[in-house]
Scaffold this motif. Structure first.
Motif, PDB file in Angstrom:
ATOM      1  N   SER A  10      12.110 -29.264 -24.684  1.00  3.72           N
ATOM      2  CA  SER A  10      13.523 -29.633 -24.638  1.00  3.72           C
ATOM      3  C   SER A  10      13.574 -31.148 -24.518  1.00  3.72           C
ATOM      4  N   LEU A  11      14.417 -31.792 -25.339  1.00  5.55           N
ATOM      5  CA  LEU A  11      14.525 -33.240 -25.327  1.00  5.55           C
ATOM      6  C   LEU A  11      15.844 -33.671 -24.712  1.00  5.55           C
ATOM      7  N   TYR A  12      15.774 -34.668 -23.854  1.00  8.53           N
ATOM      8  CA  TYR A  12      16.963 -35.243 -23.217  1.00  8.53           C
ATOM      9  C   TYR A  12      16.875 -36.756 -23.415  1.00  8.53           C
ATOM     10  N   GLY A  13      17.445 -37.231 -24.523  1.00  2.00           N
ATOM     11  CA  GLY A  13      17.247 -38.624 -24.882  1.00  2.00           C
ATOM     12  C   GLY A  13      15.767 -38.814 -25.138  1.00  2.00           C
ATOM     13  N   THR A  14      15.127 -39.672 -24.351  1.00  2.00           N
ATOM     14  CA  THR A  14      13.690 -39.884 -24.495  1.00  2.00           C
ATOM     15  C   THR A  14      12.890 -39.146 -23.416  1.00  2.00           C
ATOM     16  N   PHE A  15      13.566 -38.341 -22.605  1.00  2.00           N
ATOM     17  CA  PHE A  15      12.869 -37.479 -21.646  1.00  2.00           C
ATOM     18  C   PHE A  15      12.477 -36.171 -22.329  1.00  2.00           C
ATOM     19  N   LEU A  16      11.335 -35.640 -21.945  1.00  2.00           N
ATOM     20  CA  LEU A  16      10.801 -34.433 -22.565  1.00  2.00           C
ATOM     21  C   LEU A  16      10.439 -33.410 -21.489  1.00  2.00           C
ATOM     22  N   HIS A  17      10.861 -32.173 -21.697  1.00  2.00           N
ATOM     23  CA  HIS A  17      10.506 -31.081 -20.785  1.00  2.00           C
ATOM     24  C   HIS A  17       9.769 -30.009 -21.577  1.00  2.00           C
ATOM     25  N   SER A  18       8.750 -29.427 -20.962  1.00  2.00           N
ATOM     26  CA  SER A  18       7.991 -28.358 -21.604  1.00  2.00           C
ATOM     27  C   SER A  18       7.892 -27.156 -20.672  1.00  2.00           C
ATOM     28  N   ASP A  19       8.059 -25.986 -21.237  1.00  2.00           N
ATOM     29  CA  ASP A  19       7.905 -24.758 -20.452  1.00  2.00           C
ATOM     30  C   ASP A  19       6.466 -24.572 -19.966  1.00  2.00           C
ATOM     31  N   LYS A  20       5.531 -25.317 -20.573  1.00  2.00           N
ATOM     32  CA  LYS A  20       4.122 -25.216 -20.176  1.00  2.00           C
ATOM     33  C   LYS A  20       3.884 -25.804 -18.780  1.00  2.00           C
ATOM     34  N   VAL A  21       4.690 -26.826 -18.438  1.00  2.00           N
ATOM     35  CA  VAL A  21       4.641 -27.432 -17.094  1.00  2.00           C
ATOM     36  C   VAL A  21       6.091 -27.534 -16.618  1.00  2.00           C
ATOM     37  N   PRO A  22       6.673 -26.409 -16.219  1.00  2.00           N
ATOM     38  CA  PRO A  22       8.118 -26.337 -15.999  1.00  2.00           C
ATOM     39  C   PRO A  22       8.680 -27.227 -14.904  1.00  2.00           C
ATOM     40  N   ASN A  23       7.863 -27.613 -13.942  1.00  2.00           N
ATOM     41  CA  ASN A  23       8.387 -28.420 -12.833  1.00  2.00           C
ATOM     42  C   ASN A  23       8.305 -29.925 -13.105  1.00  2.00           C
ATOM     43  N   ALA A  24       7.824 -30.308 -14.297  1.00  2.00           N
ATOM     44  CA  ALA A  24       7.636 -31.731 -14.619  1.00  2.00           C
ATOM     45  C   ALA A  24       8.560 -32.176 -15.744  1.00  2.00           C
ATOM     46  N   LEU A  25       8.906 -33.475 -15.702  1.00  2.00           N
ATOM     47  CA  LEU A  25       9.679 -34.102 -16.768  1.00  2.00           C
ATOM     48  C   LEU A  25       8.888 -35.321 -17.217  1.00  2.00           C
ATOM     49  N   PHE A  26       8.736 -35.485 -18.539  1.00  2.00           N
ATOM     50  CA  PHE A  26       7.875 -36.533 -19.090  1.00  2.00           C
ATOM     51  C   PHE A  26       8.714 -37.633 -19.736  1.00  2.00           C
ATOM     52  N   PHE A  27       8.266 -38.876 -19.548  1.00  2.00           N
ATOM     53  CA  PHE A  27       8.958 -40.020 -20.138  1.00  2.00           C
ATOM     54  C   PHE A  27       7.927 -40.914 -20.810  1.00  2.00           C
ATOM     55  N   PHE A  28       7.980 -41.010 -22.153  1.00  2.00           N
ATOM     56  CA  PHE A  28       6.942 -41.700 -22.917  1.00  2.00           C
ATOM     57  C   PHE A  28       7.463 -42.853 -23.765  1.00  2.00           C
ATOM     58  N   SER A  29       8.674 -43.321 -23.531  1.00  2.00           N
ATOM     59  CA  SER A  29       9.267 -44.272 -24.468  1.00  2.00           C
ATOM     60  C   SER A  29       9.890 -45.462 -23.748  1.00  2.00           C
ATOM     61  N   ASP A  30      10.534 -46.346 -24.521  1.00  2.00           N
ATOM     62  CA  ASP A  30      11.271 -47.459 -23.927  1.00  2.00           C
ATOM     63  C   ASP A  30      12.466 -46.921 -23.141  1.00  2.00           C
ATOM     64  N   ILE A  31      12.844 -47.630 -22.086  1.00  2.00           N
ATOM     65  CA  ILE A  31      14.021 -47.260 -21.308  1.00  2.00           C
ATOM     66  C   ILE A  31      15.241 -47.813 -22.024  1.00  2.00           C
ATOM     67  N   GLU A  32      16.141 -46.930 -22.422  1.00  2.00           N
ATOM     68  CA  GLU A  32      17.284 -47.321 -23.236  1.00  2.00           C
ATOM     69  C   GLU A  32      18.602 -46.945 -22.567  1.00  2.00           C
ATOM     70  N   GLN A  33      19.673 -47.509 -23.101  1.00  2.00           N
ATOM     71  CA  GLN A  33      21.006 -47.216 -22.585  1.00  2.00           C
ATOM     72  C   GLN A  33      21.273 -45.711 -22.632  1.00  2.00           C
ATOM     73  N   ASN A  34      21.905 -45.207 -21.575  1.00  2.00           N
ATOM     74  CA  ASN A  34      22.276 -43.795 -21.413  1.00  2.00           C
ATOM     75  C   ASN A  34      21.120 -42.886 -21.003  1.00  2.00           C
ATOM     76  N   ASP A  35      19.915 -43.420 -20.824  1.00  2.00           N
ATOM     77  CA  ASP A  35      18.800 -42.584 -20.375  1.00  2.00           C
ATOM     78  C   ASP A  35      19.069 -41.974 -19.001  1.00  2.00           C
ATOM     79  N   SER A  36      19.792 -42.690 -18.141  1.00  2.00           N
ATOM     80  CA  SER A  36      20.083 -42.148 -16.806  1.00  2.00           C
ATOM     81  C   SER A  36      20.980 -40.915 -16.902  1.00  2.00           C
ATOM     82  N   PHE A  37      21.904 -40.894 -17.874  1.00  2.00           N
ATOM     83  CA  PHE A  37      22.754 -39.722 -18.074  1.00  2.00           C
ATOM     84  C   PHE A  37      21.923 -38.541 -18.566  1.00  2.00           C
ATOM     85  N   GLU A  38      20.999 -38.825 -19.506  1.00  2.00           N
ATOM     86  CA  GLU A  38      20.123 -37.772 -20.024  1.00  2.00           C
ATOM     87  C   GLU A  38      19.210 -37.238 -18.924  1.00  2.00           C
TER      88      GLU A  38
END
Length: 205
Positions: A10-38
């Motif tokens: 599941s993608l939330y802006g540049t945040f990424l969630h995977s059912d494989k590690v359900p309790n974690a959220l991954f961030f692999f990109s530049d920090i951009e406007q509206n990322d806090s909302f995502e």
């Protein structure tokens, strides 16, 4: 090959969630406007307690807002050994998010540097640029104080414009104790990153 389905992504802006590690959220990109909302949206939709960070930085104020949320919610942060595009690296505004964590650990690199004001208009008065820069620095210090960041970190952050990467002995002072359960979460996260990197490479071919 449907990677979203394969990895339960599941993608939330540049945040990424995977059912494989359900309790974690991954961030692999530049920090951009509206990322806090995502980020807030991702936290509403998933039971997350670990944020895996590998970002070169980006928007200072967006990074501070995300850091504030991490701190308010008592989330754990981890800089992985590997990222999707090479070594794990949390630098510049990403470091605010690291210092905000209730627990903090870095297998990858952690870097800081001075905040530099960029003039959008060459005719802009120097005084206005300095005022904006000083305000930004005061906000950075205010947030980091709230996170109980060690004072010596400011010396590393503001002493030079080039990126400063913390040495191993310094990281030990910034990291928190790792339980067996948390170590297992880190290992799962590293395995997912490795599997995603391999899958993206195969799809690109």
């Amino acid at each position: 090959r449907d990677l979203e389905k394969e990895f339960g992504l599941s993608l939330y802006g540049t945040f990424l969630h995977s059912d494989k590690v359900p309790n974690a959220l991954f961030f692999f990109s530049d920090i951009e406007q509206n990322d806090s909302f995502e980020f807030r949206k991702a936290l509403r939709n998933h039971d997350v307690d670990l944020i895996v960070l590998s970002s070169p930085g980006g928007s200072v104020f967006e990074g501070l807002q995300i850091a504030g949320i991490i701190n308010d919610k008592g989330l754990k942060v981890y800089v992985p050994k590997l990222s999707l595009g090479g070594d794990g690296n949390c630098a510049s505004a990403c470091s605010f998010m690291f210092f905000a964590g209730q627990s903090r650990n870095a297998e990858g690199k952690l870097g800081v540097h001075q905040f530099l004001a960029k003039e959008s208009d060459k005719k802009e008065k120097v005084g206005n640029t300095q005022k904006r820069a000083q305000f930004t620095v005061s906000e950075i210090i205010g947030f980091l104080n709230e996170f109980e960041t060690p004072a010596w970190v400011y010396e590393r952050m503001f002493q030079q414009s080039k990126m400063y990467y913390f040495k191993e002995k310094e990281l030990v002072q910034l990291e928190t104790e790792v339980s067996d359960d948390l170590l297992a979460q880190y290992e799962k996260s590293e395995k997912l990153i490795s599997a995603l990197s391999k899958a993206f490479a195969e799809v690109a071919e």
